[in-house]
Design a protein around this motif. Structure first.
Motif, PDB file in Angstrom:
ATOM      1  N   ILE A  50       9.355 -28.372   3.167  1.00 53.75           N
ATOM      2  CA  ILE A  50       9.746 -28.521   2.125  1.00 53.75           C
ATOM      3  C   ILE A  50      11.216 -28.414   1.649  1.00 53.75           C
ATOM      4  CG2 ILE A  50       9.339 -26.562   0.881  1.00 53.75           C
ATOM      5  CD1 ILE A  50       8.413 -29.806  -0.642  1.00 53.75           C
ATOM      6  N   LYS A  51      11.731 -27.196   2.424  1.00 46.92           N
ATOM      7  CA  LYS A  51      13.078 -26.976   2.096  1.00 46.92           C
ATOM      8  C   LYS A  51      14.055 -27.721   3.257  1.00 46.92           C
ATOM      9  CE  LYS A  51      11.668 -22.846   3.732  1.00 46.92           C
ATOM     10  NZ  LYS A  51      11.563 -21.561   4.187  1.00 46.92           N
ATOM     11  N   ASP A  52      13.483 -28.498   4.244  1.00 49.12           N
ATOM     12  CA  ASP A  52      14.138 -29.514   4.910  1.00 49.12           C
ATOM     13  C   ASP A  52      14.376 -30.862   4.255  1.00 49.12           C
ATOM     14  OD1 ASP A  52      14.048 -27.738   7.144  1.00 49.12           O
ATOM     15  OD2 ASP A  52      12.273 -28.937   8.098  1.00 49.12           O
ATOM     16  N   ILE A  53      13.277 -31.084   3.562  1.00 46.70           N
ATOM     17  CA  ILE A  53      13.273 -32.379   2.349  1.00 46.70           C
ATOM     18  C   ILE A  53      14.536 -32.002   1.404  1.00 46.70           C
ATOM     19  CG2 ILE A  53      11.966 -33.460   0.822  1.00 46.70           C
ATOM     20  CD1 ILE A  53       9.446 -32.984   2.600  1.00 46.70           C
ATOM     21  N   ALA A  54      14.309 -30.790   0.781  1.00 47.43           N
ATOM     22  CA  ALA A  54      15.223 -30.500  -0.135  1.00 47.43           C
ATOM     23  C   ALA A  54      16.627 -30.640   0.277  1.00 47.43           C
ATOM     24  CB  ALA A  54      14.883 -29.326  -0.860  1.00 47.43           C
ATOM     25  N   ALA A  55      17.084 -30.396   1.436  1.00 44.95           N
ATOM     26  CA  ALA A  55      18.257 -30.131   1.937  1.00 44.95           C
ATOM     27  C   ALA A  55      18.950 -31.637   2.387  1.00 44.95           C
ATOM     28  CB  ALA A  55      18.487 -29.031   3.068  1.00 44.95           C
ATOM     29  N   PRO A  57      19.832 -34.355   0.675  1.00 45.34           N
ATOM     30  CA  PRO A  57      20.747 -34.909  -0.042  1.00 45.34           C
ATOM     31  C   PRO A  57      22.251 -34.370   0.335  1.00 45.34           C
ATOM     32  CG  PRO A  57      18.934 -34.823  -1.272  1.00 45.34           C
ATOM     33  CD  PRO A  57      18.744 -33.864  -0.105  1.00 45.34           C
ATOM     34  N   LEU A  58      22.262 -33.169   1.184  1.00 45.97           N
ATOM     35  CA  LEU A  58      23.363 -32.468   1.548  1.00 45.97           C
ATOM     36  C   LEU A  58      24.124 -32.983   2.505  1.00 45.97           C
ATOM     37  CD1 LEU A  58      22.240 -28.709   0.743  1.00 45.97           C
ATOM     38  CD2 LEU A  58      23.373 -30.342  -0.851  1.00 45.97           C
ATOM     39  N   ILE A  59      23.529 -33.827   3.409  1.00 45.06           N
ATOM     40  CA  ILE A  59      24.109 -34.481   4.572  1.00 45.06           C
ATOM     41  C   ILE A  59      25.281 -35.381   3.967  1.00 45.06           C
ATOM     42  CG2 ILE A  59      23.800 -36.374   6.260  1.00 45.06           C
ATOM     43  CD1 ILE A  59      20.807 -35.705   6.442  1.00 45.06           C
ATOM     44  N   GLY A  60      26.378 -35.212   4.570  1.00 46.22           N
ATOM     45  CA  GLY A  60      27.506 -35.911   4.048  1.00 46.22           C
ATOM     46  C   GLY A  60      28.376 -34.980   3.142  1.00 46.22           C
ATOM     47  N   ARG A  96      26.238 -28.898  -8.677  1.00 44.35           N
ATOM     48  CA  ARG A  96      25.848 -30.134  -7.716  1.00 44.35           C
ATOM     49  C   ARG A  96      24.782 -29.740  -6.690  1.00 44.35           C
ATOM     50  NH1 ARG A  96      27.783 -34.917  -6.821  1.00 44.35           N
ATOM     51  NH2 ARG A  96      28.060 -35.747  -4.576  1.00 44.35           N
ATOM     52  N   ILE A  97      25.033 -28.712  -5.954  1.00 44.99           N
ATOM     53  CA  ILE A  97      23.882 -28.547  -5.063  1.00 44.99           C
ATOM     54  C   ILE A  97      22.535 -28.290  -5.668  1.00 44.99           C
ATOM     55  CG2 ILE A  97      23.216 -26.428  -3.526  1.00 44.99           C
ATOM     56  CD1 ILE A  97      26.395 -25.877  -3.082  1.00 44.99           C
ATOM     57  N   MET A 101      19.652 -31.038  -4.611  1.00 42.74           N
ATOM     58  CA  MET A 101      18.516 -30.454  -3.777  1.00 42.74           C
ATOM     59  C   MET A 101      17.343 -30.729  -4.655  1.00 42.74           C
ATOM     60  SD  MET A 101      20.165 -27.300  -1.711  1.00 42.74           S
ATOM     61  CE  MET A 101      18.531 -27.155  -0.700  1.00 42.74           C
ATOM     62  N   ARG A 102      17.255 -30.554  -6.095  1.00 47.27           N
ATOM     63  CA  ARG A 102      15.965 -30.573  -6.797  1.00 47.27           C
ATOM     64  C   ARG A 102      15.413 -32.189  -6.919  1.00 47.27           C
ATOM     65  NH1 ARG A 102      18.014 -27.022 -11.782  1.00 47.27           N
ATOM     66  NH2 ARG A 102      17.433 -24.727 -10.995  1.00 47.27           N
ATOM     67  N   LEU A 103      16.559 -33.027  -6.620  1.00 47.59           N
ATOM     68  CA  LEU A 103      16.073 -34.319  -6.892  1.00 47.59           C
ATOM     69  C   LEU A 103      14.796 -34.644  -5.733  1.00 47.59           C
ATOM     70  CD1 LEU A 103      16.628 -37.155  -8.273  1.00 47.59           C
ATOM     71  CD2 LEU A 103      18.075 -37.491  -6.632  1.00 47.59           C
ATOM     72  N   PRO A 104      15.104 -34.494  -4.442  1.00 50.15           N
ATOM     73  CA  PRO A 104      13.933 -34.710  -3.550  1.00 50.15           C
ATOM     74  C   PRO A 104      12.451 -33.880  -4.240  1.00 50.15           C
ATOM     75  CG  PRO A 104      15.755 -34.081  -2.521  1.00 50.15           C
ATOM     76  CD  PRO A 104      16.149 -33.841  -3.696  1.00 50.15           C
ATOM     77  N   MET A 105      12.655 -32.913  -4.681  1.00 47.28           N
ATOM     78  CA  MET A 105      11.389 -32.408  -5.066  1.00 47.28           C
ATOM     79  C   MET A 105      10.888 -33.212  -6.284  1.00 47.28           C
ATOM     80  SD  MET A 105      11.297 -29.646  -3.266  1.00 47.28           S
ATOM     81  CE  MET A 105      12.141 -30.570  -2.135  1.00 47.28           C
ATOM     82  N   MET A 106      11.559 -33.668  -7.263  1.00 50.21           N
ATOM     83  CA  MET A 106      11.185 -34.674  -8.196  1.00 50.21           C
ATOM     84  C   MET A 106      10.760 -35.880  -7.830  1.00 50.21           C
ATOM     85  SD  MET A 106      13.886 -33.949 -11.095  1.00 50.21           S
ATOM     86  CE  MET A 106      15.065 -32.236 -10.988  1.00 50.21           C
ATOM     87  N   LEU A 107      11.238 -36.453  -6.619  1.00 53.61           N
ATOM     88  CA  LEU A 107      10.877 -37.713  -6.107  1.00 53.61           C
ATOM     89  C   LEU A 107       9.438 -37.544  -5.620  1.00 53.61           C
ATOM     90  CD1 LEU A 107      14.367 -39.152  -4.913  1.00 53.61           C
ATOM     91  CD2 LEU A 107      12.955 -39.719  -7.130  1.00 53.61           C
ATOM     92  N   LEU A 108       9.328 -36.111  -4.849  1.00 55.73           N
ATOM     93  CA  LEU A 108       8.173 -36.012  -3.990  1.00 55.73           C
ATOM     94  C   LEU A 108       7.057 -35.931  -5.267  1.00 55.73           C
ATOM     95  CD1 LEU A 108       6.548 -35.262  -1.689  1.00 55.73           C
ATOM     96  CD2 LEU A 108       7.098 -32.806  -2.075  1.00 55.73           C
ATOM     97  N   ALA A 109       7.181 -35.359  -6.411  1.00 55.68           N
ATOM     98  CA  ALA A 109       6.356 -35.481  -7.523  1.00 55.68           C
ATOM     99  C   ALA A 109       5.929 -36.596  -7.805  1.00 55.68           C
ATOM    100  CB  ALA A 109       6.670 -34.498  -8.641  1.00 55.68           C
TER     101      ALA A 109
END
Length: 597
Positions: A50-55, A57-60, A96-97, A101-109
């Motif tokens: 779950i932490k991998d998924i959250a991270a 969007p930090l690529i780039g 911004r971080i 990082m919270r956005l993937p959690m919401m999309l997973l929901a």
């Protein structure tokens, strides 16, 4: 889907004003180090997926992650200091971080809501799917914990896919379903260590599946059972292979000497030692290192669960836990409308059982065979709640979140059946036709009106709580403003209101404020030069002034220690009880204007 769109808007908009909550301070640096450094030294007590998924969007993103500080170089699991440095002291933009990082959690929901709808529609029809998805989308607990970089949403998703895939395998134990169930099991274990419970749950479902085959002999049932056991072992092996593959990435740049040192320290008090010694044995072999890191985290969770968790609950402070903790919080932190729907569903279900023409063990087995999904849901809820209630680890209603989707589906199924529960009869005359019209459109109208009113009540109560979903308590629990008297921490105050305290200070032109804060935010960053650290244990400030305290610290200080728990004198400051707060930041930070002593 409209419901998922509404849920996404509520989650995203309500999260914008929330500071980093306590657990994000640990999960965020761990997530970055996993994905970008391939190093799992931080936060090993939670699996990485779950932490991998959250991270992602930090690529780039051009971020500075210090690796030359004490928390990274020398501390064992220095997650809290590493998180504070990464977010607030390394030149990065913490807002911004958090947003990224919270956005993937919401999309997973949102994806999870679609899974609930799809599963419910496939097995129970459109009406059940809509109501189950509504209960999910308007669950304040899901809205709350799907907005944060934590493992709670992941645990709910994990149990759902793990159980659904296994039930599908039981129905058709072919190679495709074995592979899918194995991948689901592995993914589940990579989302939360509590998913180890899937193994005994699978055992219960295996036994039940074999027993209910009443159309075959007991010998054939035994043969079926043994065959499924062997295939289940293969499912677990496939899951372990996936765990190994994912953890391989996470230990790639983790020095083996450091990993061994960290494991020895982290499991220093684990008993029995023979079990703890398995971890360094695995780590010392390159091919087995990934599994060693996985089992380190699993044993850390077992070690912590045995030790309990200090909590304020119903006016008392203890670390032993109490059996009524989760039931009471479930009843008070989910909408009353849901509980009324649950009572109606349960009463209707019991009535149907009592009216059944045939009551026997064989009839019960046939019902389980023909309604195995419902049985599996009930069995999981019973096993998980029993495990939670008997554990001393009382860490918030979020801990029982994995059972919610199954409760929602079962309630929705029975409510739809109740709404459409008109007598079955043949239409052979006009009188029969008129009676059928009356039963369907007139006699059932009160049921539809009641169900509709309850749905509207739930929706309105959740919308009215915006944006303070973490502090949500229903009317019986005192509502948003009084729920802290029941339980705090992740049930009410996780540090989310620090930004709102900053807004209050600026809007009221407060020159200086002392703060005793519980959370993952940075008071110095949010309050600037108006902030100063405040230790209430030192007594009433001589010169008076403006002071603020998190609800978690205040209630922990005010509540008496019980059941053998000994409270540190520094954690109590009864003198503050003589004063009333003049305001609050959000719901969870009390603001005082104290007079001179």
């Amino acid at each position: 889907m409209l419901l998922m769109g509404i849920m996404l808007v509520l989650m995203f908009a309500s999260s914008l004003g929330d500071a980093a909550i306590m657990d994000e301070l640990a999960h965020i640096p761990a997530a970055y180090s996993y994905v970008f450094l391939k190093d799992a030294r931080l936060n090993p007590e939670h699996p990485p997926l779950i932490k991998d998924i959250a991270a992602l969007p930090l690529i780039g993103q051009d971020l500075n992650f210090p690796t030359d500080i004490k928390a990274w170089q020398y501390d064992v699991n220095g997650q809290w200091d590493q998180g504070a440095t990464f977010l607030y002291e390394a030149g990065n933009d913490p807002a911004r971080i958090l947003k990224l990082m919270r956005l993937p959690m919401m999309l997973l929901a949102v994806l999870f809501g679609w899974m609930i709808w799809l599963f419910s529609r496939r097995h129970f029809g459109e009406r059940v799917a809509f109501l189950a998805t509504f209960l999910y989308a308007f669950s304040p607990t899901f809205i709350t914990h799907a907005r944060f970089v934590t493992t709670d949403l992941g645990a709910a998703v994990a149990f759902f896919i793990g159980i659904v895939a296994f039930v599908r395998f039981l129905g058709e134990p072919n190679a495709k379903n074995i592979l899918l169930a194995g991948l689901a099991f592995g993914a589940a274990e990579l989302l939360k260590f509590s998913l180890i419970l899937l193994i005994p749950i699978y055992g219960v479902l295996l036994v039940a599946w074999a027993m209910v085959r009443v159309e075959i002999s007991w010998g054939e049932r035994a043969k079926t059972f043994l065959g499924l056991v062997l295939k289940t072992a293969l499912i677990i092996l496939i899951g372990l292979a996936l765990i190994w593959l994912v953890y391989l990435w996470h230990v790639w740049n983790y020095p083996v000497e450091r990993e061994l040192r960290d494991a020895a320290y982290l499991l220093g008090s684990f008993q029995p030692r023979a079990v703890a010694d398995i971890v360094p044995w695995l780590i010392q072999y390159p091919l087995l290192r990934p599994l060693g890191q996985y089992f380190l985290g699993l044993l850390m969770v077992l070690q912590r669960a045995a030790g309990g968790n200090t909590q304020y609950f119903l006016g008392e402070v203890s670390n032993l836990g109490t059996w009524n903790y989760f039931p009471i919080l479930y009843l008070l932190k989910e909408p009353l409308a849901l509980h009324i729907l649950t009572l109606i569903a349960a009463a209707f279900s019991i009535t149907r059982v009592l009216r059944a023409k045939t009551k026997s063990v064989t009839a019960a087995l046939v019902w389980v065979r023909d309604h195995f999904i419902e049985f599996a849901s009930i069995a999981f809820i019973a096993i998980y709640w029993t495990s939670s209630i008997t554990s001393p680890l009382n860490i918030g209603v979020r801990h029982v979140l994995p059972t919610f989707p199954f409760i929602f589906i079962l309630v929705a199924r029975e409510i739809v059946a109740w709404l459409r529960s008109w007598p079955a009869s043949d239409v052979v005359s006009w009188w029969d036709w008129l009676r059928r019209v009356y039963e369907i459109y007139i006699a059932s109208l009160p049921r539809y009106l009641l169900a509709g009113a309850l749905v509207l009540w739930q929706a309105s109560s959740v919308l009215a709580a915006f944006p303070y979903y973490l502090s949500y308590y229903n009317e019986a629990g005192g509502g948003l403003m009084n729920g802290y008297q029941i339980a705090v921490d992740s049930n009410y105050d996780w540090g989310q209101d620090l930004r709102r305290l900053g807004d209050y200070v600026r809007e009221n032109n407060t020159p200086e404020i002392g703060l005793f804060y519980f959370g993952g935010g940075s008071p110095a960053r949010e309050l600037g030069d108006r902030f100063r650290m405040w230790w209430p244990v030192e007594g009433q400030p001589k010169d008076g002034g403006w002071y603020a305290i998190s609800a978690t610290f205040q209630m922990g200080a005010f509540g008496p220690a019980v059941r053998g728990f000994v409270k540190n004198p520094q954690d109590s400051f009864d003198w503050l009880k003589a004063f009333e707060p003049v305001a609050r930041a959000g719901t969870s930070i009390f603001i005082y204007h104290l007079p001179p002593r």
